[in-house]
Write an enzyme that holds these catalytic residues in place. Structure first.
Site, PDB file in Angstrom:
ATOM      1  N   ASN A   1       0.481  -0.878  -0.233  1.00  0.00           N
ATOM      2  CA  ASN A   1      -0.306  -0.190   0.356  1.00  0.00           C
ATOM      3  C   ASN A   1       1.058   0.951  -0.260  1.00  0.00           C
ATOM      4  O   ASN A   1       1.562   1.059   0.931  1.00  0.00           O
ATOM      5  CB  ASN A   1      -0.657   0.240   1.288  1.00  0.00           C
TER       6      ASN A   1
ATOM      7  N   LYS B   1       0.752   3.963  -0.291  1.00  0.00           N
ATOM      8  CA  LYS B   1      -0.021   5.134   0.489  1.00  0.00           C
ATOM      9  C   LYS B   1      -0.159   6.781  -0.771  1.00  0.00           C
ATOM     10  O   LYS B   1       0.127   6.481  -1.979  1.00  0.00           O
ATOM     11  CB  LYS B   1       0.138   5.730   1.548  1.00  0.00           C
TER      12      LYS B   1
ATOM     13  N   HIS C   1      -9.050   1.354   4.806  1.00  0.00           N
ATOM     14  CA  HIS C   1      -8.010   1.076   5.653  1.00  0.00           C
ATOM     15  C   HIS C   1      -8.787   1.795   6.654  1.00  0.00           C
ATOM     16  O   HIS C   1      -9.178   3.359   6.508  1.00  0.00           O
ATOM     17  CB  HIS C   1      -7.259   1.297   4.221  1.00  0.00           C
TER      18      HIS C   1
ATOM     19  N   GLU D   1      -6.525   5.306   7.693  1.00  0.00           N
ATOM     20  CA  GLU D   1      -6.162   5.605   6.856  1.00  0.00           C
ATOM     21  C   GLU D   1      -7.449   6.825   6.763  1.00  0.00           C
ATOM     22  O   GLU D   1      -8.013   8.173   6.597  1.00  0.00           O
ATOM     23  CB  GLU D   1      -5.158   6.400   6.869  1.00  0.00           C
TER      24      GLU D   1
ATOM     25  N   GLU E   1      -5.223  -5.657  10.196  1.00  0.00           N
ATOM     26  CA  GLU E   1      -4.571  -4.604  10.392  1.00  0.00           C
ATOM     27  C   GLU E   1      -4.582  -3.606  12.252  1.00  0.00           C
ATOM     28  O   GLU E   1      -5.394  -2.047  12.041  1.00  0.00           O
ATOM     29  CB  GLU E   1      -4.822  -2.997   9.735  1.00  0.00           C
TER      30      GLU E   1
ATOM     31  N   GLY F   1       1.968   2.388  10.381  1.00  0.00           N
ATOM     32  CA  GLY F   1       3.513   3.251  10.079  1.00  0.00           C
ATOM     33  C   GLY F   1       3.776   3.899  11.533  1.00  0.00           C
ATOM     34  O   GLY F   1       4.901   4.865  11.522  1.00  0.00           O
TER      35      GLY F   1
ATOM     36  N   SER G   1       3.410  -2.328   9.947  1.00  0.00           N
ATOM     37  CA  SER G   1       4.874  -1.749  10.169  1.00  0.00           C
ATOM     38  C   SER G   1       5.262  -3.772  10.001  1.00  0.00           C
ATOM     39  O   SER G   1       6.260  -4.120  10.631  1.00  0.00           O
ATOM     40  CB  SER G   1       5.575  -1.874  11.633  1.00  0.00           C
TER      41      SER G   1
HETATM   42  C1  PEP Z   1      -0.374  -0.294   5.604  1.00  0.00           C
HETATM   43  O1  PEP Z   1      -0.672   1.156   5.641  1.00  0.00           O
HETATM   44  O2  PEP Z   1      -1.837  -0.610   5.488  1.00  0.00           O
HETATM   45  C2  PEP Z   1       0.230  -0.912   6.878  1.00  0.00           C
HETATM   46  C3  PEP Z   1       0.046  -1.585   7.242  1.00  0.00           C
HETATM   47  O3  PEP Z   1       1.844   0.432   6.449  1.00  0.00           O
HETATM   48  P1  PEP Z   1       2.996   0.187   7.906  1.00  0.00           P
HETATM   49  O4  PEP Z   1       3.233  -1.410   6.555  1.00  0.00           O
HETATM   50  O5  PEP Z   1       3.726   1.067   7.215  1.00  0.00           O
HETATM   51  O6  PEP Z   1       2.329   0.367   9.101  1.00  0.00           O
END
Ligand code: PEP
Length: 255
Positions: free
Chosen positions: A13, A15, A99, A101, A171, A177, A217
């Site tokens: 992803n 972003k 997501h 975000e 998630e 992040g 992460s």
């Molecule tokens: C994501 O954007 O879905 C995500 C898991 O980001 P990150 O791996 O940076 O934590």
């Protein structure tokens, strides 16, 4: 059906990162790392404007291109939005919906996540539905309730046939992040809870065939252990998907 027979999906992803010319370079670099790695599906979900460049760069490779969101109406006065048919015509095969975000910054609700998922599926897209608890919910001991509710509401009205094109990404919001990762045991437990919810809705066979990813992460250091867990069938990866070597190592771990 067990883990070995489920599709492992490693999805990036991006972003709001990378211009179209940068996207082209990054897709090519990841495609090189993914070449011949047939043990998992590799998907890159990219910003809308990067889609044509990404699709072109992925042509003839085993990388598939996805979008990061989709609107639920077919067309109309929805300034700034993109329909599922637009994505399909551009060569997109996957789309992320819900997501955290989007939920946190753009007013996405369980209801709109469901509508977006249904629109994507109706257009023939594979839909990655994100669910996950915030830190206060985990600390209050209600992770299972939150994730179960989000899963049920996201899947409302989705048929058993359509479910075959659904991936659910667990998630935990506190791990996205932040550099904080759920332990492999935490990831496995909640991915298992999601699978039981799906079993309750669609039956055991459908649930056992469902790909459930972990995201938060995930990186080249922790991927192997997370992906070794029985209920974790892949990863949704933000930061590390922008680094070909790190993402390549996650693909290797999924083999
Ligand atoms: C994501 O954007 O879905 C995500 C898991 O980001 P990150 O791996 O940076 O934590």
């Amino acid at each position: 059906m067990n883990k070995a027979t489920r599709a492992a999906v490693i999805a990036g992803n991006w972003k709001m990162n990378k211009t179209p010319s940068e996207a082209s370079v990054l897709v090519s670099a990841i495609a090189e790392r993914a070449a011949g790695k047939d043990g998992c599906r590799v998907v890159l979900c990219v910003p809308y404007v990067d889609i044509p460049a990404a699709v072109e760069a992925a042509r003839g490779t085993n990388v598939k291109i996805g979008a990061e969101n989709v609107h639920f109406k077919e067309s109309g006065a929805y300034t700034g939005e993109i329909s599922a048919a637009m994505l399909v015509e551009c060569g997109v095969e996957y789309v992320i919906v819900g997501h955290s975000e989007r939920r946190q910054y753009f007013g996405e609700t369980n209801e709109t996540v469901n509508l977006r998922a249904k629109a994507g599926l109706a257009a023939g897209l594979k839909v990655i539905i994100c669910v996950g608890e915030v830190l206060e919910e985990r600390q209050s001991g209600i992770t299972s309730e939150i994730v179960s509710m989000q899963t049920k509401l996201a899947l409302a009205g989705i048929t058993p046939e359509e479910l075959e094109n659904v991936i659910i990404a667990y998630e935990p919001v506190w791990a996205i992040g932040t550099g904080l990762t759920a332990t492999p045991e935490q990831a496995d437990e909640v991915c298992g809870i999601i699978r039981s919810v799906v079993a309750g809705l669609y039956g055991e066979d459908k649930a056992m065939a469902l790909t459930v990813q972990y995201g938060g992460s995930m990186n080249d250091k922790n991927a192997a252990e997370l992906l070794s867990k029985v209920n974790v069938d892949g990863g949704l990866i933000g930061g590390a998907s922008l680094k070909p070597d790190a993402f390549g190592s996650i693909i290797d771990a999924a083999q």
